[in-house]
Motif scaffolding. Structure first.
Motif, PDB file in Angstrom:
ATOM      1  N   GLN A 285       1.331  -1.239  -0.378  1.00 50.78           N
ATOM      2  CA  GLN A 285      -0.013  -0.042   0.629  1.00 50.78           C
ATOM      3  C   GLN A 285       1.530   1.193  -0.437  1.00 50.78           C
ATOM      4  OE1 GLN A 285      -2.595  -0.090   2.862  1.00 50.78           O
ATOM      5  NE2 GLN A 285      -3.856   1.783   2.186  1.00 50.78           N
TER       6      GLN A 285
ATOM      7  N   THR B  85       0.805  -4.325   4.425  1.00 51.23           N
ATOM      8  CA  THR B  85       0.461  -5.418   3.257  1.00 51.23           C
ATOM      9  C   THR B  85       1.015  -6.827   3.455  1.00 51.23           C
ATOM     10  OG1 THR B  85      -0.091  -3.073   2.585  1.00 51.23           O
ATOM     11  CG2 THR B  85      -0.123  -5.343   0.877  1.00 51.23           C
TER      12      THR B  85
ATOM     13  N   SER C 102      -2.726  -7.699  -3.946  1.00 45.25           N
ATOM     14  CA  SER C 102      -1.318  -6.842  -4.102  1.00 45.25           C
ATOM     15  C   SER C 102      -0.916  -6.552  -5.062  1.00 45.25           C
ATOM     16  CB  SER C 102      -0.277  -7.515  -2.925  1.00 45.25           C
ATOM     17  OG  SER C 102       0.377  -8.914  -3.592  1.00 45.25           O
TER      18      SER C 102
END
Length: 143
Positions: free
Chosen positions: A6, A73, A92
């Motif tokens: 992120q 993440t 992702s």
């Protein structure tokens, strides 16, 4: 295909040979992602090039998971005794829209009520005042 975390600190490029993805419902994946399941895309380990090496967490005696220690993440799953393949998290990828789920793994932890949600009301971020107003106040559009 490309992807990353992120905050953008961890980026990867991966050669993806299939549009197949899967959901893992095991308790380890639920805890690792905080979700009802983890959505994964399996790729050859040698087909993943990390622009910046991710952090790794040994989540059990048999596996480790790449992640970003800055933003948190989760980026994947890899057996310690590798079989030459690893999983990258569906979310992702920069554009995960081409993948399709083909199997439920770890089904002993599956929560049936979370599988068929098509009849639930849908709220869109840009139309949700509590979300949209905060993005606007930050001078940005809703992503």
């Amino acid at each position: 295909m490309t992807g990353g975390c992120q905050c953008g600190r961890i980026r990867y490029a991966a050669r993806v040979d299939s549009d197949e993805a899967y959901l893992c419902h095991c308790r380890m994946c639920q805890r690792a992602t905080g979700g009802f399941a983890a959505a994964f895309v399996e790729v050859p380990t040698s087909a993943v090039v990390w622009e910046h090496e991710p952090d790794w967490y040994q989540s059990s005696p048999i596996a480790r998971r790449p992640f970003c220690s800055v933003c948190g993440t989760p980026l994947g799953f890899d057996f310690i005794e590798s079989n030459g393949r690893m999983d990258l998290t569906f979310g992702s990828f920069d554009d995960p829209s081409g993948f399709r789920p083909v199997v439920h793994a770890g089904s002993e932890g599956l929560h049936e009520a979370w599988l068929d949600t098509k009849n639930l009301p849908r709220q869109y971020s840009a139309a949700t005042e509590s979300v949209a107003s905060r993005w606007k106040a930050a001078g940005l559009e809703v992503p």
